[in-house]
Design an enzyme around this catalytic site. Structure first.
Site, short mmCIF file in Angstrom:
data_model
loop_
_atom_site.label_atom_id
_atom_site.label_comp_id
_atom_site.label_asym_id
_atom_site.label_seq_id
_atom_site.Cartn_x
_atom_site.Cartn_y
_atom_site.Cartn_z
N GLU A 110 0.80 -1.23 0.00
CA GLU A 110 0.00 0.00 0.00
C GLU A 110 0.83 1.29 0.00
O GLU A 110 0.83 2.07 0.97
CB GLU A 110 -0.95 0.00 1.21
CG GLU A 110 -1.91 -1.18 1.24
CD GLU A 110 -2.89 -1.16 2.41
OE1 GLU A 110 -2.72 -0.33 3.32
OE2 GLU A 110 -3.83 -1.97 2.41
N GLU A 115 -5.46 -8.55 0.70
CA GLU A 115 -6.09 -8.24 1.99
C GLU A 115 -7.55 -7.97 1.76
O GLU A 115 -7.92 -7.24 0.83
CB GLU A 115 -5.49 -6.98 2.64
CG GLU A 115 -4.13 -7.14 3.24
CD GLU A 115 -3.64 -5.85 3.89
OE1 GLU A 115 -4.46 -5.02 4.33
OE2 GLU A 115 -2.41 -5.67 3.93
O1 IFM Z 1 -4.23 -3.26 9.20
C1 IFM Z 1 -4.16 -2.72 7.92
C2 IFM Z 1 -3.00 -3.33 7.15
O2 IFM Z 1 -1.79 -3.16 7.82
C3 IFM Z 1 -2.87 -2.69 5.79
N1 IFM Z 1 -4.12 -2.69 5.09
C4 IFM Z 1 -5.31 -2.26 5.80
C5 IFM Z 1 -5.41 -2.97 7.13
C6 IFM Z 1 -6.68 -2.52 7.88
O3 IFM Z 1 -6.66 -1.15 8.10
#
Ligand code: IFM
Length: 444
Positions: free
Chosen positions: A169, A349
């Site tokens: 990210e 994710e």
């Molecule tokens: O916890 C985070 C993760 O580290 C990166 N993506 C989003 C998740 C939830 O906010």
């Protein structure tokens, strides 16, 4: 929303769970680990909602074996984790810390012994503090430090991991870390944020080329957090605002990587804040990748006037205040497929924070279970329309340190009692295990 009951994912589809080093490991000073910008950020009064830090977290550094047993017991194919840069190179340049590497060697070997494919992330935000002292990601020299770190990780683990993700990210690192400043290192400048994004992309491209050149055969790619961006109404002003938000939030991140150029409209909007790009940078950034990771949590709705009120959607809202909108994942994947020549996609994710209650030792987290189930169905809907998705990872295996929210928000499908470090499988974990078992039976 369709359900997953008749789901038919291809046999090679990778199912997994994900975590990151700073959020679960703890042991923040153990065995020679150096400090990271998140260790420093946690010390700023008011930076973390519950004034917590990552010193203990889920104590995964000491409990990795039983945690891997939990992962294996879910029946997943893969475990996505990150390497803490300051654990293996305390100052971010110069000497490496063999003790730090020994931990990740044990972890990766532990995965392989349990039949789990290791999906490694190199940068999940915990930059060594010593590098921040010389400008962090704003400083172009950090790019070479990162490439050296990546190559050393690949030398130690590259023969055993299935996949290496360069950055998790970049938008979060750039914008939350350097523009709004609500994440480490807490800088507030759009120009800096844009330069940081450029250096993240550049370090990605150079590191992939360098790791491949030294013979690393793992799949290599990058993970972006992406959302479909909808205008709040059909009025021209809202549509224009949504187009701008899509430029800064999606096209700015996808296009350098896949097309080797920044979107012209965004560059024009940036004016003097546009990044310094040296000749040859864009070609290095556009290195072919084996996968693009997509992290999806919600859509974004944009208005030219007052910010859109998520409650107006009428949809369920998570404990983070995020709208539950699974169809947005289908929309996003179809849009990427339509507009770009994509490598295989992984949903690296996806998950939700909800308040949990322990009742007689059980956690009936039906909303989290439905969230995951409906998003898996949304992935399948996109695949049926031609998008090549190779895997899906739940965020997260464990409740953990949710950055500026501290431990107040729980994303885990496994509950962590932070006082005792006891782990309890929530109903969402039991559902995921049963779902995967059924999927595997269909694939036989
Ligand atoms: O916890 C985070 C993760 O580290 C990166 N993506 C989003 C998740 C939830 O906010």
């Amino acid at each position: 929303m369709t359900t997953t009951s008749n789901a038919a994912f291809p046999k090679h589809f990778i199912w997994g769970v994900a975590t990151s080093a700073f959020q679960i490991e703890g042991a923040s000073e153990a065995d020679g680990k150096g400090p990271s910008i998140w260790d420093d950020f946690c010390r700023i009064p008011g930076a973390i909602q519950d004034a917590s830090d990552g010193r203990v977290a889920c104590d995964h550094y000491h409990r990795w074996e039983t945690d891997l047993d939990l992962v294996a017991d879910l029946g997943v194919d893969a475990y996505r984790f990150s390497v803490s840069w300051p654990r293996v190179q305390p100052l971010g340049s110069g000497a490496f810390n063999e003790k730090g590497f020994e931990f990740y060697e044990r972890l990766v070997d532990g995965m392989l012994a349990r039949g789990l494919k290791p999906y490694l992330t190199l940068n999940h935000w915990d930059l060594p503090s010593a590098l921040q002292a010389t400008g962090g990601w704003e400083n172009r020299d950090t790019v070479q430090c990162y490439v050296d770190y990546a190559c050393e990780v690949a030398r130690h683990l590259g023969d055993r991991v299935a996949s290496i993700c360069t950055h998790n990210e970049p938008w979060v690192v750039a914008v939350l870390g350097h523009e709004s400043g609500i994440f480490a290192p807490g800088i507030k400048s759009r120009a800096v944020a844009i330069q940081v994004a450029h250096h993240l992309f550049l370090s990605h491209g150079i590191a992939v080329t360098a790791m491949r050149a030294q013979g690393c055969k793992a799949d290599m790619g990058i993970v972006l957090n992406l959302s479909p961006i909808n205008p709040a109404t059909d009025f021209d002003a809202d549509r224009a605002a949504a187009r701008r938000a899509d430029g800064g939030g999606l096209r700015w991140y996808v296009e350098p990587l896949l097309k080797g150029e920044y979107p012209a409209d965004v560059l024009e909007d940036l004016g003097a804040d546009a990044p310094k790009v040296l000749p040859g940078d864009m070609a290095k950034i556009k290195v072919p990748i084996d996968f693009l990771g997509v992290n999806y949590y919600m859509r974004s709705v944009v208005s030219a006037g007052e910010p859109w009120d998520v409650k107006a959607s009428g949809h369920e809202i998570t404990d983070m205040g995020w709208e539950v909108y699974p169809q947005g994942l289908t929309e996003l994947l179809l849009r990427l497929h339509r507009d770009y020549t994509l490598p295989p996609i992984y949903i690296t994710e996806n998950g939700a924070a909800f308040k949990d209650e322990v009742i007689n030792g059980q956690v009936h987290d039906r909303r989290r279970q439905k969230y995951i189930e409906n998003h898996i169905a949304a992935v399948l809907a996109a695949m049926r329309q031609g998008v090549r998705v190779n895997g899906y990872f739940v965020w997260s295996l464990l409740d953990n340190f949710e950055w500026s929210s501290g431990y107040a928000k729980r994303f885990g499908i496994v509950r962590v009692d932070y006082a005792t470090q006891e782990r309890t499988l929530k109903d969402s974990a039991l559902w995921y295990r049963a779902f995967l078992a059924a999927e595997k039976r269909k694939g036989l």
